[in-house]
Design an enzyme around this catalytic site. Structure first.
Site, PDB file in Angstrom:
ATOM      1  N   SER A  83     -11.181   0.782   3.004  1.00  0.00           N
ATOM      2  CA  SER A  83     -10.496   0.386   4.238  1.00  0.00           C
ATOM      3  C   SER A  83      -9.760   1.584   4.823  1.00  0.00           C
ATOM      4  CB  SER A  83      -9.507  -0.747   3.958  1.00  0.00           C
ATOM      5  OG  SER A  83     -10.179  -1.900   3.506  1.00  0.00           O
TER       6      SER A  83
ATOM      7  N   GLU B 215      -4.865   4.207   6.000  1.00  0.00           N
ATOM      8  CA  GLU B 215      -4.524   3.972   4.594  1.00  0.00           C
ATOM      9  C   GLU B 215      -4.719   5.203   3.726  1.00  0.00           C
ATOM     10  OE1 GLU B 215      -6.066   1.051   1.021  1.00  0.00           O
ATOM     11  OE2 GLU B 215      -5.721   0.197   2.997  1.00  0.00           O
TER      12      GLU B 215
ATOM     13  N   ARG C 148       0.818  -1.215   0.000  1.00  0.00           N
ATOM     14  CA  ARG C 148       0.000   0.000   0.000  1.00  0.00           C
ATOM     15  C   ARG C 148       0.854   1.268   0.000  1.00  0.00           C
ATOM     16  NH1 ARG C 148      -2.305  -3.571  -1.240  1.00  0.00           N
ATOM     17  NH2 ARG C 148      -4.245  -4.479  -0.465  1.00  0.00           N
TER      18      ARG C 148
END
Length: 364
Positions: free
Chosen positions: A253, A356, A176
């Site tokens: 998320s 995130e 990520r």
């Protein structure tokens, strides 16, 4: 602020409170100092260059699906990326490389590649946002990451005032993350993806997806089946945008899955055993690290689906990792809920969760 109404196709009032909320999937965000629209790659570069000349900070905003903008807005120029389209730039008997404009809606691109019989993006179906945002956080889901197919990224370098081409290796892809994730040096203009000519998906790696498809992990399935099943799974978790479903008013998320070294993982398992909550779902990684389910940690810390924070925000009723604006929330209320969850998980399990999405003029 320039008049951008004609370019956007709807009226925009520069003085509208919370103007940027109109361009984010959360429906949150204040008002910028200036808003411009870039419909072509060279306009993106020129808009950033002009803002630098004016000594203004710049926020590049496309799909707005992985960004949280503060209630105070942005004290500079917001460049709305609205470039569209893709084209083949290289091909042979087994592969095809497509160059995609940064503003191309991601799921539209995935749908087109599946229809064309090009394998490599099918398990990333249903993800909101734009193609240009995908390398920034190395978008991944259901066993695929864009790092596996990105060949290069064309970007405007604000330091050298040049348009450069960065190879996949130069992008520094990680879980990520990438070199773009924590730096505003580059503005992504186009992305090249190398895909395989095949009517079948890449090998299915994700157990949940394999079960839903009725196959074994490692099997391959028709591209259309993989795409349809991924979209169905995501919709069941509120992860496919639906204006009538407040559970989809999120950034997907909110927290990444923690990556723990061996000692930290052993300590977590021991703590979970003492608490009597079972063993956390986990996945081994390279170098002896273990990725642990953030959703499990949140749930076992007492924050279940539908948990409501103060001020019109809540955890999605469909997915523990999604924090949602129920229609009357604010950015600060959402971040307050995130802080509450992060603190609760740390107090109970000794693990720190990390957000995130990209934070703009705000912080958790």
């Amino acid at each position: 602020m320039p008049d951008v109404s004609a370019q956007l196709g709807f009226a925009v009032d520069p003085a509208e409170p919370g103007l940027l909320a109109r361009f984010t999937t959360l429906g949150l965000g204040g008002t910028p100092r200036q808003l411009v629209v870039a419909e072509y790659a060279d306009e993106i570069a020129q808009s950033v260059r002009e803002a630098k000349r004016q000594n203004q900070p710049v926020l590049i905003l496309a799909g707005g699906s992985n960004v949280i903008i503060g209630d105070a807005g942005f004290p500079g120029t917001v460049v709305l990326v609205r470039s569209r389209g893709f084209r083949i730039v290289a091909e042979d008997e087994t592969t095809v490389t497509v160059r995609v404009e940064a503003g191309e809606p991601w799921d539209d691109l995935v749908a087109a590649t599946v229809e064309a019989g090009w394998s490599g993006l099918e398990c990333l179906s249903g993800i909101p946002g734009s193609a240009g945002a995908t390398p920034i956080q190395n978008v991944g889901a259901y066993g695929q990451e864009v790092a596996e197919t990105v060949v290069s990224v064309e970007a405007y370098d604000r330091v050298t005032d040049e348009i450069v081409e960065l190879t996949a290796e130069q992008c520094g892809f990680a879980y990520r993350s990438s070199i773009f994730r924590h730096s505003d040096r580059w503005a992504v203009l186009t992305v090249d993806f190398k895909l395989v000519r095949s009517p079948l998906s890449t090998p299915i790696r994700y157990a949940e997806l394999a079960r839903a498809l009725g196959v074994e992990v490692g099997d391959r399935v028709p591209l259309a089946d993989a795409r349809a099943t991924v979209r169905r799974l995501r919709a069941g978790k509120g992860m496919v945008l639906d204006p009538n479903d407040p559970d989809t008013r999120s950034v997907g998320s909110f927290f990444t899955n923690p990556v723990l070294d061996d000692a930290a993982y052993v300590a977590l398992v021991a703590r979970a055993e003492v608490l009597g909550v079972g063993e956390p779902p986990s996945w081994p990684g390279a170098g002896g690290v273990v990725k642990v389910s953030a959703a499990w940690l949140i749930d076992k810390a007492g924050f279940s689906k539908g948990y409501r924070g103060a001020g019109g925000v809540a955890i999605s009723s469909k997915h523990t990792l999604a924090l949602t604006n129920r229609g009357s929330g604010t950015t600060e209320a959402l971040l307050g809920l995130a802080r509450e969850i992060r603190g609760g998980v740390h107090d109970r399990f000794g693990v720190t969760l990390h957000p995130e999405p990209i934070m703009v003029n705000c912080q958790i």
